[in-house]
Structures are given as C-alpha cells and as structure tokens.
Write a protein that holds these residues in place. Structure first.
Motif, PDB file in Angstrom:
ATOM      1  N   ASP A  13      41.602   1.345  30.951  1.00  0.00           N
ATOM      2  CA  ASP A  13      43.059   1.326  31.108  1.00  0.00           C
ATOM      3  C   ASP A  13      43.713   2.670  30.788  1.00  0.00           C
ATOM      4  O   ASP A  13      44.929   2.741  30.563  1.00  0.00           O
ATOM      5  CB  ASP A  13      43.677   0.211  30.260  1.00  0.00           C
ATOM      6  CG  ASP A  13      43.420   0.378  28.766  1.00  0.00           C
ATOM      7  OD1 ASP A  13      42.818   1.395  28.363  1.00  0.00           O
ATOM      8  OD2 ASP A  13      43.832  -0.503  27.997  1.00  0.00           O
ATOM      9  N   ILE A  14      42.918   3.757  30.758  1.00  0.00           N
ATOM     10  CA  ILE A  14      43.520   5.087  30.629  1.00  0.00           C
ATOM     11  C   ILE A  14      44.222   5.397  31.953  1.00  0.00           C
ATOM     12  O   ILE A  14      43.603   5.299  33.020  1.00  0.00           O
ATOM     13  CB  ILE A  14      42.451   6.149  30.319  1.00  0.00           C
ATOM     14  CG1 ILE A  14      41.732   5.821  29.005  1.00  0.00           C
ATOM     15  CG2 ILE A  14      43.083   7.538  30.253  1.00  0.00           C
ATOM     16  CD1 ILE A  14      42.642   5.778  27.786  1.00  0.00           C
ATOM     17  N   PRO A  15      45.495   5.755  31.913  1.00  0.00           N
ATOM     18  CA  PRO A  15      46.285   5.905  33.151  1.00  0.00           C
ATOM     19  C   PRO A  15      45.979   7.200  33.909  1.00  0.00           C
ATOM     20  O   PRO A  15      46.779   8.142  33.914  1.00  0.00           O
ATOM     21  CB  PRO A  15      47.728   5.865  32.649  1.00  0.00           C
ATOM     22  CG  PRO A  15      47.648   6.455  31.277  1.00  0.00           C
ATOM     23  CD  PRO A  15      46.334   5.971  30.712  1.00  0.00           C
ATOM     24  N   PHE A  16      44.822   7.216  34.570  1.00  0.00           N
ATOM     25  CA  PHE A  16      44.408   8.419  35.290  1.00  0.00           C
ATOM     26  C   PHE A  16      45.487   8.905  36.254  1.00  0.00           C
ATOM     27  O   PHE A  16      45.776  10.096  36.334  1.00  0.00           O
ATOM     28  CB  PHE A  16      43.121   8.136  36.076  1.00  0.00           C
ATOM     29  CG  PHE A  16      41.861   8.307  35.287  1.00  0.00           C
ATOM     30  CD1 PHE A  16      41.826   8.063  33.925  1.00  0.00           C
ATOM     31  CD2 PHE A  16      40.682   8.703  35.902  1.00  0.00           C
ATOM     32  CE1 PHE A  16      40.657   8.214  33.188  1.00  0.00           C
ATOM     33  CE2 PHE A  16      39.501   8.857  35.192  1.00  0.00           C
ATOM     34  CZ  PHE A  16      39.490   8.614  33.828  1.00  0.00           C
ATOM     35  N   ARG A  17      46.052   7.990  37.011  1.00  0.00           N
ATOM     36  CA  ARG A  17      47.028   8.378  38.031  1.00  0.00           C
ATOM     37  C   ARG A  17      48.256   9.021  37.404  1.00  0.00           C
ATOM     38  O   ARG A  17      48.739  10.053  37.891  1.00  0.00           O
ATOM     39  CB  ARG A  17      47.418   7.164  38.867  1.00  0.00           C
ATOM     40  CG  ARG A  17      48.495   7.424  39.910  1.00  0.00           C
ATOM     41  CD  ARG A  17      48.017   8.294  41.052  1.00  0.00           C
ATOM     42  NE  ARG A  17      47.002   7.639  41.863  1.00  0.00           N
ATOM     43  CZ  ARG A  17      46.499   8.160  42.981  1.00  0.00           C
ATOM     44  NH1 ARG A  17      46.900   9.359  43.400  1.00  0.00           N
ATOM     45  NH2 ARG A  17      45.570   7.515  43.671  1.00  0.00           N
ATOM     46  N   ALA A  18      48.781   8.435  36.341  1.00  0.00           N
ATOM     47  CA  ALA A  18      49.977   8.983  35.695  1.00  0.00           C
ATOM     48  C   ALA A  18      49.693  10.365  35.115  1.00  0.00           C
ATOM     49  O   ALA A  18      50.537  11.273  35.191  1.00  0.00           O
ATOM     50  CB  ALA A  18      50.464   8.039  34.596  1.00  0.00           C
ATOM     51  N   ILE A  19      48.512  10.532  34.533  1.00  0.00           N
ATOM     52  CA  ILE A  19      48.132  11.839  33.985  1.00  0.00           C
ATOM     53  C   ILE A  19      48.020  12.865  35.107  1.00  0.00           C
ATOM     54  O   ILE A  19      48.532  13.990  35.005  1.00  0.00           O
ATOM     55  CB  ILE A  19      46.799  11.727  33.225  1.00  0.00           C
ATOM     56  CG1 ILE A  19      46.940  10.803  32.027  1.00  0.00           C
ATOM     57  CG2 ILE A  19      46.320  13.110  32.786  1.00  0.00           C
ATOM     58  CD1 ILE A  19      45.627  10.379  31.406  1.00  0.00           C
ATOM     59  N   PHE A  20      47.362  12.463  36.185  1.00  0.00           N
ATOM     60  CA  PHE A  20      47.186  13.358  37.321  1.00  0.00           C
ATOM     61  C   PHE A  20      48.535  13.787  37.898  1.00  0.00           C
ATOM     62  O   PHE A  20      48.730  14.966  38.245  1.00  0.00           O
ATOM     63  CB  PHE A  20      46.351  12.673  38.403  1.00  0.00           C
ATOM     64  CG  PHE A  20      46.128  13.519  39.621  1.00  0.00           C
ATOM     65  CD1 PHE A  20      45.124  14.477  39.651  1.00  0.00           C
ATOM     66  CD2 PHE A  20      46.928  13.370  40.745  1.00  0.00           C
ATOM     67  CE1 PHE A  20      44.930  15.271  40.773  1.00  0.00           C
ATOM     68  CE2 PHE A  20      46.741  14.156  41.874  1.00  0.00           C
ATOM     69  CZ  PHE A  20      45.738  15.112  41.888  1.00  0.00           C
ATOM     70  N   GLU A  21      49.476  12.865  37.981  1.00  0.00           N
ATOM     71  CA  GLU A  21      50.793  13.202  38.534  1.00  0.00           C
ATOM     72  C   GLU A  21      51.539  14.179  37.633  1.00  0.00           C
ATOM     73  O   GLU A  21      52.253  15.056  38.117  1.00  0.00           O
ATOM     74  CB  GLU A  21      51.614  11.936  38.760  1.00  0.00           C
ATOM     75  CG  GLU A  21      51.115  11.077  39.916  1.00  0.00           C
ATOM     76  CD  GLU A  21      51.084  11.827  41.235  1.00  0.00           C
ATOM     77  OE1 GLU A  21      52.004  12.634  41.487  1.00  0.00           O
ATOM     78  OE2 GLU A  21      50.123  11.633  42.016  1.00  0.00           O
TER      79      GLU A  21
END
Length: 274
Positions: A222-230
């Motif tokens: 559940d680490i928010p990869f997408r949010a971090i990437f954005e």
C-alpha cells in the motif's frame, strides 16, 4: 526518468550476473550496496585490482552506476567513528569517480538520546567535512531519509546546514510513508529542491513483524507509488527510480529473479503514463 536497482537485492549474484540481468530486465543502472559477501566494495577485487575490467563490462553493456551506497553515518559523538566514516566516504568517492558516477549515499544515524539541536550542530559539521571530501572527486554526497532523520522536516535543516559545499537527498520513498506516515507531497515540499536520487520498495502493515511491516512485491503493498511518482514528475525530477529490495537483510523474501522484473514493469508503465 531512469530505473535502477541496488545490489542489496541480489547478494548472491556475481558481477556478470548483475550486468546480464540488469540488461535483460531493462534497467538503466546499478546502485552498489555491497557485493556478494561484503558491504565494503573497496575490499573486493572487482573494485580494486580488477576495477578497470568491471568498468569496461558496464560500459560494454551500456549500464550506468549513478550512485554508490555507503554504510557511513554522519552523526556520531565518537571521534574514531567520525574518522572512519570520513575515510569510507573518500574510498567510495574515488571508486564512484572512476565509474563516472555522480552520487554517494550516506546515513545520518540515530540520536541515541542526544537533543536534536545539538545533534544537528554536530552532524552539520561532519556532513560539511564529508561533502567536501566527496567533492574533491567531483561527487555529490546524498543523505538518505532514514533513522531519526526520515521525516522531511527533520532532515531539511541538516541539508541546509551543509551549505557550502552542499549535499543532496536520497528520498527513500518507503521510509517517509511507512515509518513517518508522511504524505509524499509533504516530503516533497520539505526536500524536493534537494532530492537527487530515490529508493523504492513496497510493503504492508504487519503487527507480527519487529519493523511493523512486511516487504512485498511492487504493486502488492500500500505504498502510494503513483502519488510519489507524480510528486517527482510535477516537480521536474528526472533522475533514478532505484529498487531497494532488501534481500540481504530478509532472505525469506522473493528472489531477485522475480522481484526485479516486477519493479521494472511497474515503473516503466508509470514512466510511459500507463
């Protein structure tokens, strides 16, 4: 952006295997955090008497070595430990320069009861000294979000204290989220201007684990990869997304032959906007 992996995730691979698999899985570079049985690269033939051959192999494969991850800690009250850490930085900076790398990773360390203002003063002095030593080889020292300096608000004053000659940040995207509960946007506001490199892994909460979490394959936690990437993309970051699969510390987790291709696919899909 480019993708890489740290050798923390493949402690049994020899150099030829590291290079072959990196190319096979579509990686751009390798971040050396130890090699086989040792964490000290300068003790290995591949990084001492055989270093020219290793450099040639990477060049022939079209692979980069953007960062070398040391074990050095910036904060300590012991002069002997500080001297040893500085020596390690110098040894690694020389290796990194020969590989045409850019960065060295260091930790700050734990406070161990020291008041943070005093630790900040002591660590700031040591960091300036280490950064200057790395700078003699044209290498930028990077401090990782780790230990008692994981939260952006805690690490930012230390990075500012390193000017001049300056230091950057390795954003361990897992640590800030999992260990501090810090939203990616908050970390980026505090540290984004100094982030030069990133480490990634995924996990889920686990009450039975001493760490309070269990590592899992990229995309299964559940680490928010997408949010971090954005945050990175919108902030103009164009550096490495490096997979830090902690196989050396947790031998029970999936083999690198499974985990490395998974990370590469997940990150390539995000980079392409899928």
């Amino acid at each position: 952006m480019k993708i890489g992996f740290t050798t923390l995730g493949c402690p049994l691979w020899d150099m030829d295997t590291i290079i072959r698999r990196a190319v096979e899985y579509g990686y751009d570079g390798v971040d050396f955090r130890g090699y086989r049985k040792t964490l000290d690269l300068y003790r290995c033939r591949e990084f001492s008497s055989g270093i020219k051959e290793t450099i040639r192999k990477f060049a022939d494969a079209g692979l980069e070595t953007p960062c070398f991850s040391t074990s050095a800690h910036v904060f300590t009250q012991e002069p002997a430990e500080r001297s040893a850490a500085l020596d390690e930085v110098r040894r690694y900076a020389e290796i990194c320069a020969l590989f045409n790398g850019k960065y060295l990773r260091v930790f700050v360390g734990r406070l161990e009861g020291t008041p943070r203002p005093l630790a900040l003063e002591t660590a700031g002095e040591a960091l300036r000294e280490m950064a200057a030593a790395a700078g003699e080889y044209g290498i930028l020292l990077l401090v990782e979000t780790h230990d008692d300096w994981t939260a952006g608000a805690d690490l930012a004053p230390l990075i500012l204290a390193a000017d001049p000659p300056g230091a950057g940040v390795v954003w361990d995207t897992h640590n800030t989220v999992r260990l501090c509960g810090e939203p990616p946007a908050e970390t980026w506001r505090a540290l984004g201007a100094r982030v030069r490199y990133t480490h990634w892994k995924d996990s889920i909460p686990c009450e039975d684990s001493p760490e309070g979490y269990r590592l899992c394959l990229p995309g299964e936690g559940d680490i928010p990869f997408r949010a971090i990437f954005e945050c990175l993309r919108e902030g103009g970051y164009d550096g490495y997304l490096a997979f830090e699969w902690e196989k050396r510390w947790y031998p029970e987790i999936a083999e690198p032959e499974i985990a490395f291709p998974r990370f590469a696919q997940v990150m390539r899909d995000m980079i392409k906007g899928e």
